[in-house]
Structures are given as C-alpha cells and as structure tokens.
Design a protein around this motif. Structure first.
Motif, mmCIF file in Angstrom:
data_model
loop_
_atom_site.group_PDB
_atom_site.id
_atom_site.type_symbol
_atom_site.label_atom_id
_atom_site.label_comp_id
_atom_site.label_asym_id
_atom_site.label_seq_id
_atom_site.Cartn_x
_atom_site.Cartn_y
_atom_site.Cartn_z
ATOM 1 N N VAL A 30 17.949 47.069 -27.861
ATOM 2 C CA VAL A 30 18.845 46.198 -27.089
ATOM 3 C C VAL A 30 20.281 46.374 -27.556
ATOM 4 C CG1 VAL A 30 19.437 43.795 -26.582
ATOM 5 C CG2 VAL A 30 17.043 44.524 -26.543
ATOM 6 N N GLY A 31 20.475 46.511 -28.879
ATOM 7 C CA GLY A 31 21.819 46.777 -29.400
ATOM 8 C C GLY A 31 22.386 48.075 -28.843
ATOM 9 N N ILE A 32 21.544 49.115 -28.765
ATOM 10 C CA ILE A 32 21.986 50.391 -28.185
ATOM 11 C C ILE A 32 22.333 50.211 -26.709
ATOM 12 C CG2 ILE A 32 21.174 52.699 -27.534
ATOM 13 C CD1 ILE A 32 19.611 52.756 -30.164
ATOM 14 N N TYR A 33 21.552 49.382 -26.016
ATOM 15 C CA TYR A 33 21.845 49.111 -24.604
ATOM 16 C C TYR A 33 23.223 48.466 -24.454
ATOM 17 C CZ TYR A 33 21.775 46.680 -20.130
ATOM 18 O OH TYR A 33 22.110 46.193 -18.896
ATOM 19 N N VAL A 34 23.522 47.474 -25.301
ATOM 20 C CA VAL A 34 24.820 46.806 -25.233
ATOM 21 C C VAL A 34 25.948 47.807 -25.474
ATOM 22 C CG1 VAL A 34 26.298 45.081 -26.337
ATOM 23 C CG2 VAL A 34 23.882 44.564 -25.896
ATOM 24 N N ILE A 35 25.765 48.685 -26.464
ATOM 25 C CA ILE A 35 26.774 49.713 -26.745
ATOM 26 C C ILE A 35 26.939 50.643 -25.542
ATOM 27 C CG2 ILE A 35 27.299 51.718 -28.179
ATOM 28 C CD1 ILE A 35 25.893 50.259 -30.495
ATOM 29 N N ALA A 36 25.809 51.004 -24.896
ATOM 30 C CA ALA A 36 25.867 51.885 -23.728
ATOM 31 C C ALA A 36 26.620 51.225 -22.579
ATOM 32 C CB ALA A 36 24.453 52.264 -23.289
ATOM 33 N N VAL A 37 26.379 49.926 -22.384
ATOM 34 C CA VAL A 37 27.092 49.197 -21.329
ATOM 35 C C VAL A 37 28.592 49.196 -21.609
ATOM 36 C CG1 VAL A 37 27.456 46.928 -20.282
ATOM 37 C CG2 VAL A 37 25.131 47.750 -20.695
ATOM 38 N N LEU A 38 28.962 48.914 -22.860
ATOM 39 C CA LEU A 38 30.383 48.909 -23.226
ATOM 40 C C LEU A 38 30.999 50.293 -23.057
ATOM 41 C CD1 LEU A 38 30.272 46.641 -26.410
ATOM 42 C CD2 LEU A 38 31.005 46.005 -24.098
ATOM 43 N N ALA A 39 30.236 51.326 -23.439
ATOM 44 C CA ALA A 39 30.736 52.693 -23.283
ATOM 45 C C ALA A 39 30.942 53.024 -21.807
ATOM 46 C CB ALA A 39 29.765 53.686 -23.913
ATOM 47 N N GLY A 40 30.015 52.540 -20.970
ATOM 48 C CA GLY A 40 30.159 52.760 -19.534
ATOM 49 C C GLY A 40 31.384 52.065 -18.974
ATOM 50 N N LYS A 41 31.654 50.848 -19.465
ATOM 51 C CA LYS A 41 32.838 50.110 -19.011
ATOM 52 C C LYS A 41 34.127 50.817 -19.438
ATOM 53 C CE LYS A 41 30.546 46.658 -17.208
ATOM 54 N NZ LYS A 41 30.517 46.452 -15.726
ATOM 55 N N VAL A 42 34.123 51.321 -20.675
ATOM 56 C CA VAL A 42 35.296 52.039 -21.164
ATOM 57 C C VAL A 42 35.533 53.295 -20.336
ATOM 58 C CG1 VAL A 42 36.247 53.350 -23.111
ATOM 59 C CG2 VAL A 42 35.133 51.135 -23.512
ATOM 60 N N ARG A 43 34.460 54.030 -20.048
ATOM 61 C CA ARG A 43 34.593 55.244 -19.238
ATOM 62 C C ARG A 43 35.118 54.919 -17.846
ATOM 63 N NH1 ARG A 43 29.342 58.793 -18.189
ATOM 64 N NH2 ARG A 43 28.777 56.894 -17.045
ATOM 65 N N THR A 44 34.623 53.823 -17.281
ATOM 66 C CA THR A 44 35.096 53.407 -15.961
ATOM 67 C C THR A 44 36.584 53.085 -15.988
ATOM 68 O OG1 THR A 44 32.922 52.514 -15.368
ATOM 69 C CG2 THR A 44 34.813 51.696 -14.132
#
Length: 333
Positions: free
Chosen positions: A293-307
C-alpha cells in the motif's frame, strides 16, 4: 504409500528447493544478513514462496483488475479457507495425512467454476455469484472448525493471517508446482485472455469460447489464492492480486508494461515486507500488504508529479493501451 508417490512426482521440485537453499547460503556468506542464516531455513522457504507470489499474483491480477473482478480474490480466499478446513477435518476423522493446502486447491478451483456457472446460468452479475460463493465457503469452513473434531481450531490463525515460519518443504514445493502451472498456462493462452479481457463481445464473434477462457482465468486465480494463502492468510490474500496492479496502472502506458511493472512492485513489497516482519518480529502477511500500500501511495504521487510536469495523465485501468491484439490464428483452438 500415498505420501511416497506424491514426493516422487514432485522430486524435481524438491531438487530446485535444495538448490534454492544452497543459493541463499551463499548470499548469507556474502551479506551476513541474520535472516538468511542457514539455521533459519524456514525463512528460505518463505522468501521463495513470496517471490513466486510476487510474480503470479500481479500476472493474474492484471487481467482481473482490467475486467473489474478485483474482489474475486476475496471470494476464492474464503472458499480456500473452507478447503483447508475440509483437509483438517478429513485428517482428523480418517487420518489421511493429506496436506490441507491440496484440499484448498481442489475446493478453490471448484468454487471458481461455481462462480462462473452461477453467472452463466442465472445471468447474475459477477459480484452476486462471488458474494454467494464467499459466504458459503466461509460458512462451511467455520462450521467444520466449530465441530472441532480432533482440535481443528488449533493453529487456524496461520491460515487466517499467514505465517512465515510455517511454510514446510512440502508446501513450498506445492507452491512451485502451482507457479509452473500458472505461468505456463498464461504463456499459452495470453493472447486469448487478453482479447477476452478487453473486448469480450468481439472475442465471441471471432469464434473464441469466451466462457472457457473465463473459466481458465478464475481457475488460475484460485491457484494463486491458495499459493499466496501460505504467507498472506485468507484475510489479506486478495491484496497481492490488486494493490501492485493498481500501483502499476499509475506508471504504465500499456497492458504488457503494466504486468512487468506490477511484478517489480510486488517483488519489492514481498522482500521489504518479509525483511521488516523478520526484524520487527511482526506477522509477515500484514506487513507485506502495508508495504504494498505504501508503494501504491508513492506510485500515485509519482503519477501526479509526472502529470504536473508533462501534462500526461495515467490511463485508467479500463482504458490502458494494449500493445498487440491477438491474431486471428490465435483465436481458435
């Protein structure tokens, strides 16, 4: 006699297990990690099982998530629990000496087929058939345990929550057999499963037996659930089918890329989770899920940053691009 025949059939996998022991001993001599001490062979088996789950769970989970069948893992986990209870009950009554995980495989596969049968025969939505099978399976398991023939309730927590220290050599070999069966089946049917996943109507029109490939997918899910149940437990087993795939969907642009990324993330969650659980003296399954779940949260944040930087948004799981459609020659078997 039966146990001897069983071990003879799986003897090549026992050799692989011995080779795995040797490999981790060499890693221990290089790294000096306490958790890899030769005195803790149960950790060797737990790591092997975890690594296998880190491949097959997101491999099958990617198909499930894109078909909006994420909750089927929960349904089959509860029926696998009933299978464990059946195995314990039969061992207590008839002294068969059969592994509860083998009976869990049988019951979970039957339950997977029942889910599909209910959907096909009654036109009920998948969530209805899953709810029926989930409640029936858990009720059956709970009933057999409440009878308490031969002390069935003893040690049942390991099946509910998983336990790194209880992965026996036989159970590890069973998982290896399931791993080979799952990966081999997906390799053979990948194009057909992909077609059915993204355009079931077109697949049926082209001549594919949609119901047949749906059954293959749910049976593979049942095998993954039983394998993962050893360290994840009934309650948390579905997480490995869903969470790494959800994280990968934030970072991937194609279906194939999503599979590879989800496997990498799942393996990271397994290795970090097992390490944290060992040194923190915690139960392995819940820690692995928390790391995932922690990795998922990081992935979501990374996706937002990329966007924010590129203006490109991650595709939803229902629209993720397919690299290659199956050819017509792959559609008939």
């Amino acid at each position: 006699m039966q146990q001897g025949v069983f071990e003879l059939l799986l003897s090549p996998l026992f050799w692989i297990l011995e080779a795995w022991y040797w490999l981790l001993v060499q890693v221990y001599h290089v790294t000096g990690l306490e958790m890899l001490s030769p005195d803790y062979r149960f950790m060797y088996r737990a790591i092997l099982v975890g690594l296998c789950i880190g491949i097959v769970a997101p491999l099958i989970g990617t198909f499930l998530v894109h078909r909006q069948l994420a909750l089927i893992g929960d349904a089959l986990a509860h029926t696998a629990f009933a299978g464990v209870a059946v195995g314990l009950f039969l061992n207590a009554i008839l002294d068969l000496g059969v592994s509860p995980y083998l009976t869990a495989v049988v019951v979970a596969v039957i339950a997977a087929l029942v889910i599909e049968l209910i959907s096909e025969v009654t036109d009920a939505y998948n969530d209805v058939s899953m709810a029926i099978v989930l409640s029936t399976g858990f009720a059956l398991g709970s009933t057999l345990i409440s009878i308490n023939a031969g002390g069935l309730s003893v040690g049942i927590d390991q099946y509910l929550f998983g336990n790194l220290s209880t992965v026996s050599p036989t159970n590890a070999v069973i998982l290896l057999a399931l791993f080979v069966a799952i990966v081999g089946t997906v390799a053979v049917t990948r194009n057909q499963l992909l077609y059915v996943t993204f355009d079931e109507t077109a697949a049926a029109v082209s001549g594919l037996s949609v119901n047949w490939y749906n059954r293959i997918l749910v049976m593979l899910t049942a095998l993954v659930v039983v394998g993962a149940m050893q360290i994840m437990g009934v309650i948390l087993v579905a997480a490995m089918l869903v969470v790494p795939v959800a994280a990968a969907s934030q970072l991937s642009r194609s279906f194939t890329e999503s599979i590879y990324v989800s496997i990498v993330l799942a393996e990271a969650a397994v290795l970090l989770g097992i390490g944290v659980a060992y040194y923190g003296r915690a139960t392995g399954g819940p820690v692995i899920v928390l790391v995932a779940v922690g990795i998922y949260v990081i992935a979501v944040l990374a996706g937002k940053v990329r966007t924010a930087l590129t203006g490109q948004t991650a595709p939803s799981t229902g629209r993720i691009e397919v690299n290659r459609a199956p050819s017509t020659g792959d559609k008939h078997e």
